[in-house]
Write a protein that holds these residues in place. Structure first.
Motif, PDB file in Angstrom:
ATOM      1  N   ILE A 159       0.837  -1.210   0.000  1.00  0.00           N
ATOM      2  CA  ILE A 159       0.000   0.000   0.000  1.00  0.00           C
ATOM      3  C   ILE A 159       0.865   1.252   0.000  1.00  0.00           C
ATOM      4  O   ILE A 159       0.729   2.131  -0.853  1.00  0.00           O
ATOM      5  CB  ILE A 159      -0.954  -0.017   1.200  1.00  0.00           C
ATOM      6  N   PHE A 160       1.772   1.332   0.962  1.00  0.00           N
ATOM      7  CA  PHE A 160       2.634   2.509   1.089  1.00  0.00           C
ATOM      8  C   PHE A 160       4.055   2.161   0.663  1.00  0.00           C
ATOM      9  O   PHE A 160       4.511   1.029   0.832  1.00  0.00           O
ATOM     10  CB  PHE A 160       2.654   3.021   2.533  1.00  0.00           C
ATOM     11  N   GLU A 161       4.728   3.155   0.121  1.00  0.00           N
ATOM     12  CA  GLU A 161       6.146   3.055  -0.210  1.00  0.00           C
ATOM     13  C   GLU A 161       6.901   4.101   0.606  1.00  0.00           C
ATOM     14  O   GLU A 161       6.554   5.279   0.583  1.00  0.00           O
ATOM     15  CB  GLU A 161       6.388   3.295  -1.702  1.00  0.00           C
ATOM     16  N   GLU A 162       7.902   3.650   1.324  1.00  0.00           N
ATOM     17  CA  GLU A 162       8.724   4.574   2.106  1.00  0.00           C
ATOM     18  C   GLU A 162       9.905   5.045   1.265  1.00  0.00           C
ATOM     19  O   GLU A 162      10.664   4.233   0.732  1.00  0.00           O
ATOM     20  CB  GLU A 162       9.211   3.914   3.396  1.00  0.00           C
ATOM     21  N   ILE A 163      10.044   6.364   1.141  1.00  0.00           N
ATOM     22  CA  ILE A 163      11.104   6.963   0.346  1.00  0.00           C
ATOM     23  C   ILE A 163      12.230   7.403   1.283  1.00  0.00           C
ATOM     24  O   ILE A 163      11.963   8.017   2.326  1.00  0.00           O
ATOM     25  CB  ILE A 163      10.575   8.172  -0.455  1.00  0.00           C
TER      26      ILE A 163
END
Length: 384
Positions: free
Chosen positions: A229-233
């Protein structure tokens, strides 16, 4: 040709044609020369090949594919503003606007400003929108980056993965090509860790969210799991050379500061207790979601059994009608309520709760590991 950009409301390029002599001016036809939009003097472009020049229409017509976002580069001043705002109102949750530039695969965050705390009211919401526009206008007047690149918000022990966060992301995506959300956790930072992370939604998840189709079949087709769901940059802190030199001058002569002793604090009980409490609440919510799916599958099995019984009865009746020389009846009856498909519950809430559970487990694991290291260190000091 030399171009000068005037700061007007329409941001139209102001063009001035430069020729070296009177003969060049007589033979010069501006229609034969493309409008080159680059801030470069004439003497620097005399020897450049014509192949390097692109007209303005060609540049607009060519739609370049944006490279994937690799890193979020934040100014130290912006980070300090975020930390100060979140800590002043902790444990209340606050938000603010991120300003900067989108350059290739790097999203630069150069400034930010907080949103006022308001109640849920239409008039106050309108005032909040006017406040944002006024702040951005003031920043533009003092020559500060006023391009919106996302927003920041505070959280309590990492409890940020909610439907409201996804809806905010989708609203930003309608107007901004790429945006991020900076999450800061003051309670986690008190444990000696800078709890600052940059998040964005994955492209595959956004496609599913626009279609509002989170059924099991669709998720298996897209191969989307709860971790997608989320991508950590990654975040990169950037400071100017003057600020770095100033920080070097501020460093104390003593190699050990008070914060270094604070890291040896063995009391982590309140932080662990809060994490365990939130983890128990998430497990209860996850159990409720599982009960919904169990109820759905029980109804689905009951409906399938009713459909099979109805079909068997209809086939027996058709055999009797066929023996009597009558027309057989259709084996499907759309008007029959047992053939109406049951709506499958969305798996979005269960995915978000699973993300929260994993987040709490990781926090407990990290704090427990640090606590054991401190205990072993203190034991070694006592033995010596």
């Amino acid at each position: 040709m030399t171009e000068f950009f005037r700061e007007t409301d329409s941001w139209q390029p102001f063009v001035e044609w430069n020729c070296d002599s009177e003969e060049d001016r007589e033979d010069f036809d501006p229609r034969e020369s493309p409008l080159i939009l680059e801030k470069k003097p004439m003497h620097l472009r005399k020897n450049e090949p014509n192949a390097m020049a692109r007209s303005f229409l060609q540049a607009v017509a060519t739609e370049e594919i944006a490279p994937p976002l690799r890193v979020v580069q934040m100014e130290g001043l912006a980070i300090l503003k975020i930390i100060k705002h979140c800590k002043e109102f902790s444990p209340a949750l606050v938000t603010g606007q991120l300003l900067g530039l989108d350059v290739g695969s790097v999203l630069e965050v150069t400034n930010c400003f907080p949103f006022p705390i308001r109640e849920e009211d239409e008039e106050i919401e309108a005032d909040g929108a006017n406040y944002q526009l006024e702040m951005m206008r003031c920043l533009r007047e003092v020559n500060v980056d006023n391009n919106t690149v996302g927003w920041y918000q505070s959280t309590l022990l990492g409890s940020y993965q909610t439907v409201e966060l996804i809806e905010t992301f989708m609203n930003y995506q309608e107007n901004i090509r790429r945006c991020v959300c900076i999450i800061y956790d003051p309670a986690r930072s008190n444990q000696g860790v800078l709890a600052l992370k940059a998040l964005k939604l994955s492209d595959s998840f956004m496609d599913l969210y626009r279609k509002n189709n989170f059924t099991g079949e669709k998720l298996r087709e897209k191969k989307l799991s709860w971790v997608d769901i989320f991508e950590e940059i990654p975040i990169k802190v950037s400071n100017s050379a003057l600020i770095s030199a100033f920080m070097t001058e501020l460093e104390p002569d003593s190699p050990v500061a008070q914060c270094d002793y604070d890291r040896l604090n063995l009391s982590t009980t309140p932080f662990m207790e809060r994490n365990v409490e939130f983890l128990i609440e998430c497990m209860e919510d996850l159990s409720s979601e599982q009960n919904k799916f169990q109820y759905y599958y029980r109804n689905l099995q009951r409906q399938q059994a009713q459909q099979q019984a109805w079909l068997q009865k209809r086939r027996t009746e058709n055999m009797a009608r066929k023996a009597a020389g009558e027309e057989p009846l259709p084996e499907e009856d759309p008007t029959n309520p047992i053939f109406k498909p049951l709506p499958e519950p969305s798996r979005l809430d269960s995915y978000l709760i699973t993300n929260q559970v994993a987040n709490y487990c990781n926090q407990i694991n990290g704090v427990a590991g640090q606590s054991f290291n401190r205990l072993y260190l203190m034991k070694a000091l006592q033995d010596n």
